[in-house]
Design an enzyme around this catalytic site. Structure first.
Site, PDB file in Angstrom:
ATOM      1  N   GLU A  49       0.821  -1.224   0.000  1.00  0.00           N
ATOM      2  CA  GLU A  49       0.000   0.000   0.000  1.00  0.00           C
ATOM      3  C   GLU A  49       0.851   1.269   0.000  1.00  0.00           C
ATOM      4  O   GLU A  49       0.457   2.271   0.599  1.00  0.00           O
ATOM      5  CB  GLU A  49      -0.953   0.006   1.212  1.00  0.00           C
TER       6      GLU A  49
ATOM      7  N   GLU B 297      -6.926  -7.194  -0.997  1.00  0.00           N
ATOM      8  CA  GLU B 297      -7.539  -7.009   0.323  1.00  0.00           C
ATOM      9  C   GLU B 297      -8.987  -6.594   0.152  1.00  0.00           C
ATOM     10  O   GLU B 297      -9.271  -5.431  -0.144  1.00  0.00           O
ATOM     11  CB  GLU B 297      -6.798  -5.949   1.168  1.00  0.00           C
TER      12      GLU B 297
END
Ligand SMILES: *[C@@H]1O[C@H](CO)[C@@H](O)[C@H](O)[C@H]1NC(C)=O
Ligand SMILES: *[C@@H]1O[C@H](CO)[C@@H](O)[C@H](O)[C@H]1NC(C)=O
Ligand SMILES: *[C@@H]1O[C@H](CO)[C@@H](O)[C@H](O)[C@H]1NC(C)=O
Ligand SMILES: *[C@@H]1O[C@H](CO)[C@@H](O)[C@H](O)[C@H]1NC(C)=O
Ligand SMILES: *[C@@H]1O[C@H](CO)[C@@H](O)[C@H](O)[C@H]1NC(C)=O
Ligand SMILES: *[C@@H]1O[C@H](CO)[C@@H](O)[C@H](O)[C@H]1NC(C)=O
Ligand SMILES: *[C@@H]1O[C@H](CO)[C@@H](O)[C@H](O)[C@H]1NC(C)=O
Ligand SMILES: *[C@@H]1O[C@H](CO)[C@@H](O)[C@H](O)[C@H]1NC(C)=O
Length: 852
Positions: free
Chosen positions: A192, A261
């Protein structure tokens, strides 16, 4: 590469090749692969494009003895892949010293997944985030002079390269990559970073390129991904993280659409209400992703587990990492979530050959109504979606009529029959499991032996203290060796404050986080704390001083090091301002005076949590158990309840602290911190976009009262429980709990409303007779059937009653089919009754109890 593959196969022996041949065409054996590549559609495993369901399970968040069972339940739920981060701070606690034992035995975990026949996605990072202490970075890295994390910085890059090389080599040595016959089909570098890259300037962009090329050079022979990273350089696949990923497209047409995710719920923090995500919405998000061309999807978390010890991230991440996941913190199925997703996976797999071989054709049926059809010359599969937040709809597709509830997707693997609708939950429910705390049916009193206690010293000891001018930053001072830092000084009234009849002054203390206890002349005089969103706080306290010298001592507390955000690694903590505000405009800023410090508390230096101190004379005993006292240690021993299932401690009578069972830390507890009184919706409307604040429960309550004790940490005989209480509590009310049974419930309607048979019956194939499936886990069986009705029963699970229409004699039939069994199935058509109310749509409802 070819040679390597053959060596891999031969070293695994002849048997595997034979089995693969015997299984024949079209059968895809998971967990065994030899080549993994990708193209524009999907990951390609041994030459075949695949639809893959994946689930996050972090190995240190459970104990190795339960890994096989959790993985088995994941496989049964329809997963193909298990995804985990790698936790650098525990694997390399000191630079160059590695640790891979116990809960941190990464190789063993991967082999357990392999033995179950599943694949692995290894997210090496090494940044994990994960609500894990310091995002997984080791503290020694922070202490390297000149280091800057996650950017172009020599010190950081050297350490990172060294660690990821270590992990890749460990995997290669154990033959765990797919090309070696192992289960790892995918690896992740960074994590991320795209969300924070803006804060790192040009150094950030260069770092992304460096991280990518460093990873690729490791030659794992499996594809690498970067999640939430739009600028991921080729050949690295950029993947989506989020509550929904249907609108995501990768940064190159050569890369497949992957979702690493998809949140099954959200994490919990102390002082917050409990987040949950309705399965109808979760299933909707997954169906939308596959509807729109996605081929790989991962649940974050599929099993969340527990933040044992001081592994929780921060600030203020709770000890439970349940995450409202399909498998709950204690390893039980969370129903109907687990089962509804299992049905979803089966339904999407029925479409696999179309999904991987063609691009979807879009059809509009009107506002917020759309379909996607995947077809080839052999046939087709279709997804029909209603994205409206409130309005249900009927649509016509391929000459048939379909009912589409608002915010739902129907799956038609033959472009005709609806096998699944995301909003139609037919699965068995488990009562009590809507809460993140398990429904427990037994409580055992702890006090099999009297409590002992130890009053911890307030303030610093000469042995461990040091003095410095100014207020020190906490993390740089403790290096996270302890949650605690004592700040100690004195105020001399005769010297600094004009004498008064009453020596009352205000103390203004400011802290960057996360909590602090204030002591004046060794007595507790104040407590302050922050929350997950803002860990800073102030204590403004009126205190009374004595003539002469007064001691002023502040115990500053960390509750998990920050794990997310730009430059999170240098976010400071601790006390930064102390002002004495007296009379006659007298004011003294004590921030820059001399302070005496101690890292850790007296009880920590005495190692009272350790089993070796069990019989130490330091422990006091007597008839008056001190309750509601700050800075006190408690100890007792207890007999574990019989059985093999996990245990929980109900610590709702305690304040804040840490607890150990037989020397193993079960984590931080803080039940006295109640969540805000408002913002909850006990029944949350699944329709419309979800976010982490949408569905909350237990407002005005502690975030967590039950604390998981793994069964493998207790002995059949006596077990030692130690608590370090910081604020004040009553240990005599602590209970140990275990689950000795489970109430289950299922409901099914006679008519499937999705296939709109009632308004165009001629065009619809006859639906199968609806049936109820009940099943117990944990080796339990159905010991009673409390309610059964075929007709128009009223109410909901746990609270059903007979309606006006009710067939006679259903209960004995269900009892006969189910009692004494681990699982049973009751089909409406097998209930050979006189129709109790012709022309009325009826349903079948059963409530039962599973136990030993
Ligand atoms: C990568 O690894 C494979 C298999 O171990 C090997 O055949 C190949 O030569 C390696 N490639 C490079 C560039 O090192
Ligand atoms: C696939 O379906 C679309 C939409 O229904 C249709 O336009 C197209 O002709 C179909 N293609 C094949 C090969 O059947
Ligand atoms: C869909 O059709 C059924 C059967 O005709 C009808 O009862 C229902 O009201 C319709 N629903 C909507 C939203 O149009
Ligand atoms: C401090 O150290 C001395 C000498 O090692 C020891 O006797 C004493 O018990 C220690 N005090 C504390 C509070 O640990
Ligand atoms: C006050 O107490 C502190 C700590 O015991 C000591 O260091 C200091 O010298 C004392 N000051 C006076 C004026 O007695
Ligand atoms: C911690 O120490 C490092 C150097 O050792 C320094 O660069 C950094 O600014 C300090 N952090 C804080 C919050 O004081
Ligand atoms: C515990 O002590 C605090 C402060 O000393 C007091 O405010 C509180 O009422 C006490 N609670 C109980 C249950 O005695
Ligand atoms: C935990 O204990 C409290 C009383 O101390 C009680 O009210 C609560 O219901 C218990 N929770 C569970 C899950 O047993």
């Amino acid at each position: 590469m070819v040679n390597q593959i053959q060596m891999g196969w031969f070293s695994r022996g002849f048997l595997i090749i034979l089995i693969t041949l015997v299984l024949g065409d079209g059968f895809i054996e998971n967990g065994i692969a030899s080549s993994v590549t990708y193209d524009s559609k999907a990951l390609v495993i041994d030459g075949q494009r695949r639809i893959l369901f994946s689930g996050s399970i972090h190995y240190p968040r459970s104990t190795p003895d339960v890994w096989p069972e959790i993985i088995r339940k994941s496989k049964e739920g329809g997963l193909d892949v298990i995804e985990t981060y790698v936790f650098w701070n525990y694997h390399e606690p000191e630079r160059g010293q590695y640790y891979f034992e116990g809960r941190f035995d990464l190789v063993k975990f991967i082999k357990v997944v392999q033995e179950a026949g599943l694949y692995v996605h290894l997210r090496i990072g090494p940044y994990a985030c994960a609500e894990w202490n310091y995002g997984g970075f080791p503290m020694w890295l922070h202490c390297i002079p000149g280091v800057q994390f996650r950017t172009t910085n020599k010190q950081f890059q050297e350490a990172m390269a060294s660690f990821i090389t270590k992990i890749v080599n460990l995997m290669k040595d154990e033959n765990l990559f797919a090309s070696q016959g192992g289960p790892i089909i995918l690896a992740q570098i960074e994590n991320e970073y795209g969300n924070v890259e803006w804060a790192y300037g040009i150094g950030g962009a260069l770092y992304v390129k460096w991280a990518a090329s460093t990873a690729v050079a490791l030659n794992t022979t499996v594809p690498w991904v970067m999640c939430s990273q739009e600028d991921a350089p080729d050949p690295i696949i950029n993947t989506c993280n989020g509550f929904y990923c249907d609108t995501f497209t990768p940064n190159s047409p050569a890369k497949p659409k992957m979702w690493t995710e998809g949140y099954t719920g959200w994490f919990l923090s102390f002082g917050s209400a409990i987040p949950f995500r309705p399965v109808e919405d979760l299933a909707f998000s997954v169906a939308r992703f596959f509807e729109t061309g996605g081929t790989f999807q991962n649940y974050y978390m599929y099993f969340g587990g527990t933040n044992f010890g001081r592994t929780a991230g921060g600030p203020l991440i709770a000890t439970s990492y349940d995450y409202d996941a399909p498998i709950d913190e204690y390893g039980f199925f969370r129903q109907p979530k687990w089962n509804h997703l299992k049905d979803l996976h089966k339904s999407i797999k029925l479409c696999e050959k179309y999904l991987v071989n063609s691009d979807p054709n879009y059809i509009s049926f009107g506002t917020n109504l759309e379909g996607h059809v995947y077809n080839d010359s052999a046939g087709c599969a279709a997804f029909l979606a209603n994205t409206d937040h409130t309005s249900d709809a009927n649509i016509s597709f391929n000459g048939n009529a379909y009912f589409l509830p608002a915010w739902s997707v129907s799956i038609l693997p033959d472009c005709k029959t609806v096998v699944f609708n995301t909003a139609k939950v037919v699965s068995q429910k488990t009562l009590g499991d809507s809460s993140h705390e398990p429904k427990v049916s037994s409580q055992f009193s702890l006090a099999t032996s009297p409590w002992k206690w130890y009053h911890e010293k307030v303030g610093t000891s000469d042995n461990y203290s040091f003095t410095a001018p100014d207020l020190l930053e906490q993390i740089n001072t403790t290096k996270d060796a302890s949650d605690y830092l004592w700040y100690s000084t004195s105020i001399n009234v005769d010297e600094v404050i004009a004498p008064k009849e009453q020596n009352e002054v205000y103390l203004h203390i400011k802290s960057l986080g996360h909590a602090a206890l204030l002591f004046v002349n060794k007595a507790l005089a104040g407590f302050g704390y922050g929350n997950h969103d803002d860990a800073s706080f102030a204590i403004d306290q009126l205190i009374t001083l004595n003539q002469g010298n007064n001691s002023l001592e502040i115990l500053s507390l960390m509750i998990g090091l920050q794990n997310y955000g730009p430059w999170f690694d240098i976010a400071p903590a601790g006390i930064y301002s102390v002002i004495v505000d007296g009379f006659m405009e007298y004011m003294q800023d004590m921030s820059s005076g001399d302070w005496t410090y101690q890292v850790g508390t007296d009880g920590e230096y005495l190692e009272l949590n350790k089993l070796e101190q069990e019989n130490s004379p330091l422990w006091a005993s007597g008839t008056n158990l001190p309750i509601n006292r700050s800075l006190i240690w408690y100890k007792t021993s207890f007999t574990a309840p019989e059985g093999t299932g996990p245990l929980a401690l109900n610590l709702s009578s305690m304040g804040k602290g840490q607890a150990w069972v037989n020397g193993e830390s079960i984590g931080r507890y803080w039940p006295s911190y109640l969540s805000p009184a408002t913002g909850c919706s006990e029944s949350c409307d699944y329709r419309g976009p979800y976010d982490s604040n949408k569905c909350l429960k237990a407002c005005g309550q502690p975030a967590q009262t039950l604390y998981h004790v793994p069964r493998s940490w207790v002995n059949p005989g006596q077990n030692v429980l130690v608590l370090h209480e910081e604020l004040g509590g009553d240990p005599s009310k602590i209970r140990v709990l275990t689950k000795t049974g489970q109430e289950i419930c299922a409901q099914v309607s006679e008519i499937d409303p999705l296939q709109v048979g009632s308004w165009k019956p001629s065009t619809v194939s006859k639906p199968m007779s609806p049936s109820i499936e009940l099943s117990c886990e944990q080796g339990w069986h159905i010991v009673s059937v409390g309610f059964a009705s075929f007709g128009t029963p009223k109410g909901q699970c746990g609270k059903f009653s007979h309606g006006t229409c009710n067939a006679d004699g259903v209960l004995p039939i269900v009892q006969k089919a189910c009692l004494g069994r681990v699982s049973c199935s009751v089909t409406v058509s097998s209930l050979k009754f006189e129709d109790p109310c012709p022309g009325v749509t009826k349903s079948l409802v059963v409530e039962a109890l599973c136990s030993e």
